[in-house]
Design a protein around this motif. Structure first.
Motif, short mmCIF file in Angstrom:
data_model
loop_
_atom_site.label_atom_id
_atom_site.label_comp_id
_atom_site.label_asym_id
_atom_site.label_seq_id
_atom_site.Cartn_x
_atom_site.Cartn_y
_atom_site.Cartn_z
N PHE A 20 0.82 -1.21 0.00
CA PHE A 20 0.00 0.00 0.00
C PHE A 20 0.86 1.27 0.00
N PHE A 21 2.03 1.20 0.65
CA PHE A 21 2.84 2.40 0.81
C PHE A 21 4.09 2.40 -0.08
N THR A 22 4.09 1.57 -1.12
CA THR A 22 5.23 1.49 -2.03
C THR A 22 4.88 2.09 -3.39
N PHE A 23 5.77 2.92 -3.91
CA PHE A 23 5.56 3.50 -5.24
C PHE A 23 5.89 2.47 -6.32
N SER A 24 5.09 2.47 -7.38
CA SER A 24 5.36 1.57 -8.50
C SER A 24 4.71 2.12 -9.76
N SER A 126 12.39 4.03 3.12
CA SER A 126 11.01 4.39 2.81
C SER A 126 10.07 3.51 3.62
N ILE A 127 8.88 4.03 3.89
CA ILE A 127 7.91 3.31 4.70
C ILE A 127 7.61 1.95 4.07
N GLY A 128 7.35 1.95 2.75
CA GLY A 128 6.99 0.71 2.08
C GLY A 128 8.08 -0.33 2.15
N PHE A 129 9.33 0.08 1.87
CA PHE A 129 10.43 -0.88 1.88
C PHE A 129 10.62 -1.47 3.28
N CYS A 130 10.56 -0.64 4.31
CA CYS A 130 10.76 -1.13 5.67
C CYS A 130 9.67 -2.12 6.08
N PHE A 131 8.44 -1.87 5.65
CA PHE A 131 7.37 -2.82 5.95
C PHE A 131 7.58 -4.14 5.22
N VAL A 165 -1.26 10.69 7.15
CA VAL A 165 -2.14 10.03 6.19
C VAL A 165 -3.59 10.10 6.65
N LEU A 166 -3.78 9.84 7.93
CA LEU A 166 -5.13 9.79 8.49
C LEU A 166 -5.85 11.12 8.37
N THR A 167 -5.13 12.21 8.52
CA THR A 167 -5.75 13.54 8.55
C THR A 167 -5.67 14.30 7.23
N HIS A 168 -5.05 13.71 6.21
CA HIS A 168 -4.92 14.39 4.92
C HIS A 168 -6.29 14.53 4.27
N LYS A 169 -6.54 15.66 3.65
CA LYS A 169 -7.85 15.93 3.06
C LYS A 169 -8.20 14.99 1.91
N ASN A 170 -7.20 14.42 1.26
CA ASN A 170 -7.44 13.50 0.14
C ASN A 170 -7.46 12.03 0.55
N SER A 171 -7.36 11.78 1.84
CA SER A 171 -7.31 10.41 2.33
C SER A 171 -8.72 9.84 2.48
N LYS A 172 -9.00 8.80 1.71
CA LYS A 172 -10.30 8.12 1.78
C LYS A 172 -10.07 6.65 2.12
N LEU A 173 -9.70 5.86 1.11
CA LEU A 173 -9.37 4.47 1.39
C LEU A 173 -8.13 4.37 2.26
N TYR A 174 -7.20 5.30 2.07
CA TYR A 174 -5.99 5.26 2.88
C TYR A 174 -6.26 5.63 4.34
N LYS A 175 -7.39 6.24 4.60
CA LYS A 175 -7.77 6.48 5.99
C LYS A 175 -8.09 5.15 6.67
N GLU A 176 -8.76 4.25 5.94
CA GLU A 176 -9.04 2.91 6.49
C GLU A 176 -7.75 2.13 6.66
N ILE A 177 -6.86 2.24 5.67
CA ILE A 177 -5.57 1.56 5.74
C ILE A 177 -4.77 2.04 6.94
N SER A 178 -4.79 3.34 7.18
CA SER A 178 -4.05 3.90 8.30
C SER A 178 -4.61 3.44 9.64
N ASN A 179 -5.91 3.34 9.74
CA ASN A 179 -6.51 2.85 10.98
C ASN A 179 -6.08 1.43 11.28
N ILE A 180 -6.01 0.60 10.23
CA ILE A 180 -5.53 -0.77 10.40
C ILE A 180 -4.07 -0.76 10.81
N ALA A 181 -3.26 0.07 10.14
CA ALA A 181 -1.83 0.14 10.44
C ALA A 181 -1.57 0.62 11.86
#
Length: 233
Positions: A20-24, A126-131, A165-181
């Protein structure tokens, strides 16, 4: 769930969150996400997360939905305005290639794992790589390296990142992802017998700006400078 099953479940959580947090550039970057989420939904470590998983699974039914997820990633982490920094170096110190990157590289030197630079364009901190690295360490039973990475890198900066991520105005699905994380990180602290670091997210760092706002502005500044350099060249 026995210890081996628990380790496999934790590895799966890291794998999914890492993707989810890796660029590709790949159009199939999220092709396994629904499978991961379904498996994670079946082995909840916190029943309060059921709704978050249900919302994600409902919104990721088809190909178009995963494309929307890619677009949301770009809006959160790659836009020129209010972009969220994605490295532990930047989260911790406000600039790239700092202590966190050195720490991850030192941990990698103790293992046989190396970053594939052809496929993975971001830095090792990076967050993605570390995860994803945590997922691999748990999979190959390198629990010592997993704890070292979590304690010395992830634990220090992940709360601030997830809050952005949780508080960003464009966060929708990523808000759910952040809550899980967020809940998963709490669980991992329990597994590694670590405490949440004491840090104020409202600390003023420069020109009376909060740390989070300072990080956002600096990230945007760096991206604008890179774009300007590309146009000149």
């Amino acid at each position: 769930m026995n210890l081996e099953e628990l380790k496999s479940a934790r590895s799966l959580y890291y794998q999914c969150l890492g993707e989810f947090f890796t660029f590709s550039f790949s159009q199939e970057r999220f092709k396994n996400i629904k499978k991961y989420l379904s498996l994670m939904r079946e082995c909840l470590f916190d029943e309060n997360l059921a709704q978050n998983f249900d919302i994600l699974l409902e919104n990721l039914k088809d190909l178009d939905s995963t494309q929307c997820l890619s677009q949301e990633y770009e809006n959160l982490f790659l836009s020129l305005k209010d972009a969220i920094p994605t490295t532990f170096s930047y989260i911790e110190e406000g600039f790239e290639n700092s202590k966190a990157l050195l720490c991850v590289r030192q941990i990698l030197m103790k293992s046989k794992i190396r970053r594939n630079e052809m496929l993975f364009k971001e830095s090792e901190d990076s967050i993605g790589f570390c995860f994803l690295l945590m997922s691999e360490f748990l999979r190959i039973d390198e629990s010592g390296l997993a704890k070292e990475l979590f304690e010395n890198v992830i634990n220090k900066g992940i709360d601030e990142f997830l809050e952005l991520v949780l508080t960003h105005k464009n966060s929708k699905l990523y808000k759910e992802i952040s809550n899980i994380a967020i809940k998963f990180i709490e669980f991992e602290r329990f597994c590694f017998e670590l405490n949440k670091p004491l840090k104020s997210h409202t600390k003023k760092v420069q020109n009376d700006l909060s740390r989070s706002e300072f990080l956002r502005r600096e990230a945007n500044k760096q991206r604008r400078n890179r774009e300007k350099s590309q146009r000149i060249s």
